[in-house]
Design a protein around this motif. Structure first.
Motif, short mmCIF file in Angstrom:
data_model
loop_
_atom_site.label_atom_id
_atom_site.label_comp_id
_atom_site.label_asym_id
_atom_site.label_seq_id
_atom_site.Cartn_x
_atom_site.Cartn_y
_atom_site.Cartn_z
N UNK A 182 -16.20 -2.22 26.88
CA UNK A 182 -16.66 -2.15 25.49
C UNK A 182 -15.56 -2.69 24.59
N UNK A 183 -15.93 -3.05 23.35
CA UNK A 183 -14.93 -3.51 22.39
C UNK A 183 -15.43 -3.26 20.97
N UNK A 184 -14.50 -3.27 20.03
CA UNK A 184 -14.85 -3.23 18.61
C UNK A 184 -13.88 -4.14 17.87
N UNK A 185 -14.41 -4.86 16.87
CA UNK A 185 -13.61 -5.81 16.10
C UNK A 185 -13.86 -5.56 14.62
N UNK A 186 -12.77 -5.57 13.85
CA UNK A 186 -12.89 -5.32 12.41
C UNK A 186 -11.94 -6.24 11.66
N UNK A 187 -12.40 -6.74 10.52
CA UNK A 187 -11.51 -7.47 9.62
C UNK A 187 -11.59 -6.82 8.24
N UNK A 188 -10.46 -6.85 7.52
CA UNK A 188 -10.38 -6.10 6.27
C UNK A 188 -9.42 -6.77 5.29
N UNK A 189 -9.73 -6.61 3.99
CA UNK A 189 -8.78 -7.02 2.94
C UNK A 189 -8.34 -5.81 2.13
N UNK A 190 -8.52 -4.61 2.68
CA UNK A 190 -8.12 -3.38 1.98
C UNK A 190 -6.63 -3.39 1.61
N UNK A 191 -5.80 -3.93 2.48
CA UNK A 191 -4.35 -3.94 2.24
C UNK A 191 -3.83 -5.30 1.80
N UNK A 192 -4.75 -6.22 1.48
CA UNK A 192 -4.36 -7.57 1.10
C UNK A 192 -4.03 -7.64 -0.40
N UNK A 193 -3.29 -8.67 -0.76
CA UNK A 193 -3.01 -8.96 -2.17
C UNK A 193 -3.02 -10.48 -2.36
N UNK A 194 -3.64 -10.93 -3.44
CA UNK A 194 -3.64 -12.37 -3.76
C UNK A 194 -3.03 -12.64 -5.13
N UNK A 222 17.48 -13.31 -11.59
CA UNK A 222 17.08 -14.26 -12.61
C UNK A 222 15.65 -14.72 -12.35
N UNK A 223 15.14 -15.60 -13.20
CA UNK A 223 13.75 -16.03 -13.08
C UNK A 223 13.47 -16.70 -11.75
N UNK A 224 14.40 -17.53 -11.27
CA UNK A 224 14.20 -18.23 -10.01
C UNK A 224 14.14 -17.25 -8.84
N UNK A 225 15.00 -16.25 -8.88
CA UNK A 225 15.00 -15.24 -7.82
C UNK A 225 13.74 -14.38 -7.86
N UNK A 226 13.26 -14.07 -9.05
CA UNK A 226 12.01 -13.33 -9.19
C UNK A 226 10.84 -14.13 -8.64
N UNK A 227 10.83 -15.42 -8.93
CA UNK A 227 9.76 -16.29 -8.42
C UNK A 227 9.82 -16.38 -6.90
N UNK A 228 11.03 -16.50 -6.36
CA UNK A 228 11.18 -16.56 -4.91
C UNK A 228 10.67 -15.29 -4.24
N UNK A 229 11.00 -14.14 -4.83
CA UNK A 229 10.53 -12.87 -4.26
C UNK A 229 9.01 -12.75 -4.36
N UNK A 230 8.44 -13.20 -5.46
CA UNK A 230 6.98 -13.17 -5.61
C UNK A 230 6.30 -14.04 -4.56
N UNK A 231 6.87 -15.22 -4.31
CA UNK A 231 6.30 -16.11 -3.27
C UNK A 231 6.37 -15.46 -1.90
N UNK A 232 7.49 -14.78 -1.61
CA UNK A 232 7.64 -14.11 -0.31
C UNK A 232 6.60 -13.01 -0.13
N UNK A 233 6.40 -12.20 -1.17
CA UNK A 233 5.43 -11.12 -1.07
C UNK A 233 4.01 -11.64 -0.93
N UNK A 234 3.70 -12.72 -1.67
CA UNK A 234 2.36 -13.29 -1.57
C UNK A 234 2.09 -13.81 -0.16
N UNK A 235 3.08 -14.47 0.42
CA UNK A 235 2.92 -14.98 1.79
C UNK A 235 2.68 -13.83 2.76
N UNK A 236 3.38 -12.71 2.54
CA UNK A 236 3.25 -11.56 3.43
C UNK A 236 1.92 -10.83 3.26
N UNK A 237 1.44 -10.72 2.02
CA UNK A 237 0.29 -9.87 1.74
C UNK A 237 -1.04 -10.61 1.63
N UNK A 238 -1.01 -11.91 1.44
CA UNK A 238 -2.25 -12.66 1.21
C UNK A 238 -2.92 -13.03 2.54
#
Length: 350
Positions: free
Chosen positions: A189-201, A263-279
């Motif tokens: 037997x098997x079960x498969x599920x996909x979810x965006x409950x923990x996703x962020x875009x 600074x702004x560049x570091x904030x942007x870099x961190x935002x890009x990292x989080x988006x890649x991880x959560x999206x």
């Protein structure tokens, strides 16, 4: 079939064969920084009483399966219900330590020595982790921090596994098994599920300024408040990044506070990292199959499930994240598989 099942006193050397008294035998291995768990019921025949800390050894078809110690015992209706853990349980010990620049291999060796358990580095990592302070952390938490950082930097997943009575540092997948689990092989037997409950875009990095009233925004779309701050002297600077799938999923936003001097560049870099991880969607695939002692957390298998493919998802070779073995006349396994973007190929069913 059971070829060895004993319980022994840790120091006296007294040992009892309990193979004829045991039932409901279950063994669980898990990559999520958890000790291997071995549970079973034991009929009370008056010959001995299991005690906390007793050594449990179990073999199946001459293969060494479990070596560990009793941590929990309940007694009811002339029957003991026992929970034992392998030696990784001692990695739940807490400690404080200042880590120098070192590899995860170095840190694994150090914490195992501090926990006083037999251990071995099977797969060596050369990646140097930054120095850090671990204050009142479990050894598992210390290892998790290093393993996560190593994986982000090298894309290699390390994990800890108890190979009978020796705790090992391994790289996943440890063993690419030739076993096929599917419609014509082992699968029940098997079960498969996909979810965006923990996703962020949508990711917002916020920097609070308590000395100015001016508010600056980079594609700002919402406000944020902090209870206790004076509205007259508090402002926020926002750095936002978004993904195109907002059109498909709607807006799913997470927020993180920026580091004090970012600074702004570091904030942007961190935002890009989080988006890649959560999206991303998360996928869960659970399998029920006939028992095989090679099906343990950290190994990978080949899957051939036609019904899943017809539904639009093809999952080929993938690693086992958690394995539960139910030993007995109907020996079977329940497996939780690692299914994410590197392993999942989405194919159209039209």
């Amino acid at each position: 079939m059971i070829t060895k099942f004993t319980i022994g006193r840790r120091n006296s050397g007294d040992t009892w064969d309990v193979s004829s008294l045991a039932s409901n035998i279950k063994w669980v291995t898990d990559l999520n920084f958890a000790a291997g768990t071995f549970t079973f019921d034991l009929l009370f025949d008056g010959s001995f009483y299991p005690q906390s800390g007793d050594v449990v050894e179990f073999q199946w078809d001459e293969q060494k399966i479990f070596f560990g110690y009793i941590f929990k015992t309940t007694f009811k209706d002339k029957k003991f219900s026992i929970t034992a853990y392998d030696k990784m349980r001692y990695l739940k010990n807490e400690d404080s330590f200042v880590w120098p620049v070192s590899t995860i291999s170095d840190r694994f060796d150090t914490v195992c020595k501090m926990a006083e358990i037999n251990h071995k580095v099977i797969n060596v990592s050369d990646y140097k982790l930054a120095a850090e302070v671990a204050d009142s952390k479990t050894y598992f938490d210390m290892l998790k921090s290093g393993i996560d950082s190593t994986q982000k930097a090298t894309n290699q997943m390390y994990y800890v596994f108890a190979n009978y009575d020796v705790v090992e540092l391994r790289k996943a997948p440890y063993n690419n098994l030739d076993i096929i689990i599917g419609d014509q092989s082992l699968l029940t037997d098997f079960s498969f599920e996909k979810s965006i409950d923990d996703a962020a875009n949508s990711v917002r990095i916020i920097k609070k300024n308590s000395s100015e009233s001016q508010q600056t925004t980079s594609t700002a779309t919402a406000d944020s408040e902090s209870a206790g701050d004076d509205p007259k002297t508090t402002s926020f600077a926002y750095t936002d990044v978004k993904a195109h799938d907002i059109l498909d999923w709607g807006k799913l936003q997470i927020v993180e506070n920026a580091k004090d001097k970012a600074n702004n560049a570091q904030m942007k870099q961190r935002a890009d990292e989080l988006l890649k991880e959560k999206n991303r969607e998360t996928y869960t695939l659970s399998l029920d199959c006939l028992g095989n002692t090679s099906l343990i957390a950290g190994n990978s298998v080949n899957l051939q499930i036609s019904e899943l493919s017809k539904a639009g998802f093809y999952v080929g070779n993938t690693a086992i994240i958690k394995a539960t073995h139910n030993f007995g006349s109907d020996y079977n396994c329940n497996l939780e598989m690692k299914v994410n973007e590197p392993w999942l190929e989405n194919s159209s069913s039209n």
